[in-house]
Design a protein around this motif. Sequence first.
Motif, PDB file in Angstrom:
ATOM      1  N   ALA A   3       0.896  -1.201  -0.171  1.00  0.00           N
ATOM      2  CA  ALA A   3      -0.093   0.369   0.011  1.00  0.00           C
ATOM      3  C   ALA A   3       1.243   1.624   0.243  1.00  0.00           C
ATOM      4  N   SER A   4       1.782   1.450   0.354  1.00  0.00           N
ATOM      5  CA  SER A   4       2.651   2.152   0.071  1.00  0.00           C
ATOM      6  C   SER A   4       3.492   2.440  -1.038  1.00  0.00           C
ATOM      7  N   GLY A   5       2.963   1.985  -1.816  1.00  0.00           N
ATOM      8  CA  GLY A   5       3.675   2.463  -3.116  1.00  0.00           C
ATOM      9  C   GLY A   5       2.328   2.485  -4.448  1.00  0.00           C
ATOM     10  N   GLY A   6       2.589   3.616  -5.648  1.00  0.00           N
ATOM     11  CA  GLY A   6       1.928   3.456  -6.606  1.00  0.00           C
ATOM     12  C   GLY A   6       1.477   2.455  -6.948  1.00  0.00           C
ATOM     13  N   PHE A   7       2.106   0.906  -7.254  1.00  0.00           N
ATOM     14  CA  PHE A   7       1.870  -0.239  -7.868  1.00  0.00           C
ATOM     15  C   PHE A   7       0.685  -0.576  -7.438  1.00  0.00           C
ATOM     16  N   PRO A   8       0.107  -1.152  -8.143  1.00  0.00           N
ATOM     17  CA  PRO A   8      -1.481  -1.680  -8.537  1.00  0.00           C
ATOM     18  C   PRO A   8      -1.153  -3.085  -7.451  1.00  0.00           C
ATOM     19  N   ILE A   9      -1.520  -2.915  -6.643  1.00  0.00           N
ATOM     20  CA  ILE A   9      -1.745  -4.698  -5.654  1.00  0.00           C
ATOM     21  C   ILE A   9      -2.735  -5.745  -6.380  1.00  0.00           C
ATOM     22  N   ASP A  10      -4.339  -5.341  -6.389  1.00  0.00           N
ATOM     23  CA  ASP A  10      -5.169  -6.744  -6.465  1.00  0.00           C
ATOM     24  C   ASP A  10      -5.035  -7.238  -8.028  1.00  0.00           C
ATOM     25  N   GLY A 115       7.520   3.561 -16.844  1.00  0.00           N
ATOM     26  CA  GLY A 115       6.866   3.702 -17.276  1.00  0.00           C
ATOM     27  C   GLY A 115       6.751   3.141 -19.036  1.00  0.00           C
ATOM     28  N   ASP A 116       7.345   1.478 -19.239  1.00  0.00           N
ATOM     29  CA  ASP A 116       7.551   1.391 -20.199  1.00  0.00           C
ATOM     30  C   ASP A 116       6.744   0.081 -20.801  1.00  0.00           C
ATOM     31  N   ASP A 127      -6.249  -7.536 -20.123  1.00  0.00           N
ATOM     32  CA  ASP A 127      -6.760  -7.135 -19.081  1.00  0.00           C
ATOM     33  C   ASP A 127      -5.870  -6.318 -17.750  1.00  0.00           C
ATOM     34  N   THR A 128      -4.483  -6.697 -17.963  1.00  0.00           N
ATOM     35  CA  THR A 128      -3.607  -6.052 -16.851  1.00  0.00           C
ATOM     36  C   THR A 128      -2.812  -4.969 -17.327  1.00  0.00           C
ATOM     37  N   TYR A 129      -2.600  -5.787 -19.160  1.00  0.00           N
ATOM     38  CA  TYR A 129      -1.753  -4.316 -19.576  1.00  0.00           C
ATOM     39  C   TYR A 129      -2.912  -3.147 -19.375  1.00  0.00           C
ATOM     40  N   GLN A 130      -4.416  -3.274 -19.824  1.00  0.00           N
ATOM     41  CA  GLN A 130      -4.459  -2.739 -19.825  1.00  0.00           C
ATOM     42  C   GLN A 130      -4.839  -1.858 -18.695  1.00  0.00           C
ATOM     43  N   ALA A 131      -4.349  -1.938 -17.089  1.00  0.00           N
ATOM     44  CA  ALA A 131      -4.737  -1.213 -16.357  1.00  0.00           C
ATOM     45  C   ALA A 131      -3.783  -0.734 -15.839  1.00  0.00           C
ATOM     46  N   ALA A 135      -2.672   3.318 -15.641  1.00  0.00           N
ATOM     47  CA  ALA A 135      -2.152   4.154 -14.482  1.00  0.00           C
ATOM     48  C   ALA A 135      -0.920   5.081 -14.883  1.00  0.00           C
ATOM     49  N   ILE A 136      -0.394   4.286 -15.807  1.00  0.00           N
ATOM     50  CA  ILE A 136       1.233   5.008 -16.839  1.00  0.00           C
ATOM     51  C   ILE A 136       0.323   5.571 -17.223  1.00  0.00           C
TER      52      ILE A 136
END
Length: 224
Positions: A3-10, A115-116, A127-131, A135-136
Amino acid sequence: MGASGGFPIDLVLFGMIAAFLVLRLRSILGRRTGFERQAPPYQPPAAPRMAAAPVIEGRVEPATPAAPQTVPEATSPNGQILVQMREIDHAFDVNRFLAGVDQAFRMIVAEFAAGDRVALRALLSDDTYQAFEQAISSREAAGEAQISEIKSIQQLAIEQAALKGKVGQVTVRIVSDQISYTRDKDGKPVIGTDAVTEINDLWSFERDLSKQDPTWRLVAARSG
């Protein structure tokens, strides 16, 4: 991730299929060769060790300290599932698998922060690439930047193993020390912290053990 970063969790799904990464991932997550012998029954490692330096396109990359690995006892329910996986695919090696988790974890964190899109597109499902792409794009539109630096991985522990037919799934707890935060266009942190923080993640990998492709795919990730 944590939770401390901006990287998706779930929601994290990726397929390790990029041509420029396949040698690395196959050498780490498991590779079949005509000269490979059946691996002996796995044993929990006695102590932390240095990871072997993988050869990529004729170059030897610097070795990094291997994270401590924890695997279930062979007589435990999860251990028995791992044994069954080896009966389906004799090349499956749990320690090599965990070494691959280490490398894949570092790669995904770094490419998302950078952001590569090209690298991520090869690593993620549609689906995950779209998410990730959304975010990027949101970060870029806001003039924000993601800063992620893995200082060390403290633990790689197999938490759960499951086998559905010939499809195996292994969930790994990854405990890492990271600097992970999002900064605004003025360079001020808006999410996370620039202090080193311990982050606890659970990543689940899946593979059809009956197929020649030795690549494990990340099918789920959450904060642990």
